[in-house]
Motif scaffolding. Structure first.
Motif, PDB file in Angstrom:
ATOM      1  N   VAL A   1      31.286 145.475  21.577  1.00 24.90           N
ATOM      2  CA  VAL A   1      31.122 144.056  21.903  1.00 24.90           C
ATOM      3  C   VAL A   1      29.639 143.703  21.815  1.00 24.90           C
ATOM      4  O   VAL A   1      28.794 144.473  22.252  1.00 24.90           O
ATOM      5  N   GLY A   2      29.337 142.549  21.254  1.00 27.74           N
ATOM      6  CA  GLY A   2      27.960 142.096  21.164  1.00 27.74           C
ATOM      7  C   GLY A   2      27.758 140.774  21.865  1.00 27.74           C
ATOM      8  O   GLY A   2      28.695 139.978  22.003  1.00 27.74           O
ATOM      9  N   LYS A   3      26.542 140.553  22.331  1.00 28.78           N
ATOM     10  CA  LYS A   3      26.159 139.264  22.934  1.00 28.78           C
ATOM     11  C   LYS A   3      24.770 138.928  22.430  1.00 28.78           C
ATOM     12  O   LYS A   3      24.006 139.797  22.020  1.00 28.78           O
ATOM     13  N   ARG A   4      24.444 137.646  22.511  1.00 26.76           N
ATOM     14  CA  ARG A   4      23.100 137.239  22.116  1.00 26.76           C
ATOM     15  C   ARG A   4      22.742 135.902  22.754  1.00 26.76           C
ATOM     16  O   ARG A   4      23.608 135.128  23.166  1.00 26.76           O
ATOM     17  N   LYS A   5      21.454 135.663  22.795  1.00 28.18           N
ATOM     18  CA  LYS A   5      20.918 134.345  23.095  1.00 28.18           C
ATOM     19  C   LYS A   5      19.780 134.164  22.108  1.00 28.18           C
ATOM     20  O   LYS A   5      18.785 134.882  22.176  1.00 28.18           O
ATOM     21  N   GLN A   6      19.969 133.238  21.171  1.00 27.34           N
ATOM     22  CA  GLN A   6      18.979 132.980  20.132  1.00 27.34           C
ATOM     23  C   GLN A   6      18.930 131.481  19.872  1.00 27.34           C
ATOM     24  O   GLN A   6      19.916 130.775  20.085  1.00 27.34           O
ATOM     25  N   TYR A   7      17.793 131.033  19.370  1.00 24.03           N
ATOM     26  CA  TYR A   7      17.612 129.631  19.030  1.00 24.03           C
ATOM     27  C   TYR A   7      17.292 129.510  17.543  1.00 24.03           C
ATOM     28  O   TYR A   7      16.633 130.368  16.972  1.00 24.03           O
ATOM     29  N   ASN A   8      17.734 128.412  16.933  1.00 25.48           N
ATOM     30  CA  ASN A   8      17.366 128.166  15.540  1.00 25.48           C
ATOM     31  C   ASN A   8      16.010 127.459  15.494  1.00 25.48           C
ATOM     32  O   ASN A   8      15.384 127.205  16.537  1.00 25.48           O
ATOM     33  N   LYS A   9      15.546 127.107  14.307  1.00 26.48           N
ATOM     34  CA  LYS A   9      14.222 126.498  14.139  1.00 26.48           C
ATOM     35  C   LYS A   9      14.111 125.133  14.803  1.00 26.48           C
ATOM     36  O   LYS A   9      13.026 124.687  15.130  1.00 26.48           O
TER      37      LYS A   9
ATOM     38  N   GLY B   1      15.388 124.439  17.686  1.00 24.89           N
ATOM     39  CA  GLY B   1      15.455 124.614  19.129  1.00 24.89           C
ATOM     40  C   GLY B   1      16.859 124.548  19.696  1.00 24.89           C
ATOM     41  O   GLY B   1      17.037 124.534  20.908  1.00 24.89           O
ATOM     42  N   GLU B   2      17.872 124.555  18.842  1.00 29.70           N
ATOM     43  CA  GLU B   2      19.261 124.546  19.311  1.00 29.70           C
ATOM     44  C   GLU B   2      19.718 125.976  19.538  1.00 29.70           C
ATOM     45  O   GLU B   2      19.512 126.846  18.688  1.00 29.70           O
ATOM     46  N   GLU B   3      20.366 126.209  20.681  1.00 32.69           N
ATOM     47  CA  GLU B   3      20.884 127.537  20.931  1.00 32.69           C
ATOM     48  C   GLU B   3      22.035 127.839  19.976  1.00 32.69           C
ATOM     49  O   GLU B   3      22.898 126.999  19.748  1.00 32.69           O
ATOM     50  N   LEU B   4      22.007 129.019  19.408  1.00 31.98           N
ATOM     51  CA  LEU B   4      23.080 129.444  18.515  1.00 31.98           C
ATOM     52  C   LEU B   4      24.219 129.993  19.380  1.00 31.98           C
ATOM     53  O   LEU B   4      24.173 131.098  19.864  1.00 31.98           O
ATOM     54  N   LYS B   5      25.227 129.174  19.573  1.00 30.69           N
ATOM     55  CA  LYS B   5      26.356 129.559  20.410  1.00 30.69           C
ATOM     56  C   LYS B   5      27.206 130.591  19.711  1.00 30.69           C
ATOM     57  O   LYS B   5      27.036 130.894  18.534  1.00 30.69           O
ATOM     58  N   TRP B   6      28.217 131.099  20.392  1.00 25.24           N
ATOM     59  CA  TRP B   6      29.072 132.184  19.912  1.00 25.24           C
ATOM     60  C   TRP B   6      29.506 131.950  18.475  1.00 25.24           C
ATOM     61  O   TRP B   6      30.000 130.887  18.109  1.00 25.24           O
ATOM     62  N   GLY B   7      29.289 132.980  17.654  1.00 26.85           N
ATOM     63  CA  GLY B   7      29.757 132.945  16.293  1.00 26.85           C
ATOM     64  C   GLY B   7      28.922 132.110  15.329  1.00 26.85           C
ATOM     65  O   GLY B   7      29.116 132.179  14.135  1.00 26.85           O
ATOM     66  N   ARG B   8      28.011 131.310  15.828  1.00 20.67           N
ATOM     67  CA  ARG B   8      27.211 130.437  14.952  1.00 20.67           C
ATOM     68  C   ARG B   8      25.960 131.179  14.515  1.00 20.67           C
ATOM     69  O   ARG B   8      25.147 131.606  15.325  1.00 20.67           O
ATOM     70  N   MET B   9      25.812 131.312  13.226  1.00 19.78           N
ATOM     71  CA  MET B   9      24.618 131.971  12.704  1.00 19.78           C
ATOM     72  C   MET B   9      23.623 130.895  12.297  1.00 19.78           C
ATOM     73  O   MET B   9      23.886 129.712  12.394  1.00 19.78           O
ATOM     74  N   GLU B  10      22.468 131.305  11.798  1.00 24.08           N
ATOM     75  CA  GLU B  10      21.378 130.375  11.464  1.00 24.08           C
ATOM     76  C   GLU B  10      21.842 129.110  10.789  1.00 24.08           C
ATOM     77  O   GLU B  10      22.573 128.881  10.003  1.00 24.08           O
TER      78      GLU B  10
END
Length: 164
Positions: free
Chosen positions: A145-153, A155-164
């Motif tokens: 299982v993976g988790k993440r908290k990342q933002y795109n350029k 400043g929007e948080e990349l929610k589950w399953g959403r890539m760049e």
């Protein structure tokens, strides 16, 4: 995040924390240099005796966890203090490898992962150390299982399953 994401985190992490249970029931965990050979098989090497091997003999169930891309930041939209990260966890079954050929395959995978530019020295190293090196195989019991908290350029948080 899905299993492919989690496996990528395991592959990129400089080490993976492996948690086990000691024979007296207390927890034991430590960061190890694992190499993966397929979707569910990891290997690490260690001394021929010690806490890790005693734990595995007592209870072969282990828990893996890894984190990459970990950095504190100020949230780009709201100014909140937060942490960007990518993480992965998995449950596995550990066993001591006794087959000589499998030990060599495992050690080759570990060397390819951590010292790929020194493979010319691999055969000599194995000849010198194979008999005094233990190899442990961890087979995942279920997909990781993976988790993440990342933002795109923007400043929007990349929610589950959403890539760049």
């Amino acid at each position: 995040m899905d299993a492919a994401f989690a496996l990528e985190v395991f592959d990129k992490a400089p080490y993976v924390t492996v948690s086990m249970t000691r024979p007296d029931g207390t927890p034991y965990g430590l960061p190890l240099s694992l190499a993966r050979t397929d979707e569910k098989t990891f290997y690490f090497h260690c001394a021929l005796e010690g806490d890790k091997l005693e734990c595995i003999k007592h209870n072969p169930t282990v828990f893996l966890s890894a984190v990459t891309k970990c950095a504190p930041i100020v949230g780009p939209k709201d100014g909140s203090f937060t942490l960007q990260y990518k993480s992965a966890t998995a449950i596995g079954h550990a066993e001591i490898v006794t087959d000589r050929d499998e030990k060599i395959v495992a050690l080759r995978a570990i060397c390819l992962r951590f010292l790929p530019h020194h493979m010319d020295a691999f055969d000599d190293a194995v000849t010198r150390s194979l008999e005094r090196t233990a190899v442990v195989k961890i087979t995942l019991k279920e997909p990781p299982v993976g988790k993440r908290k990342q933002y795109n350029k923007e400043g929007e948080e990349l929610k589950w399953g959403r890539m760049e």
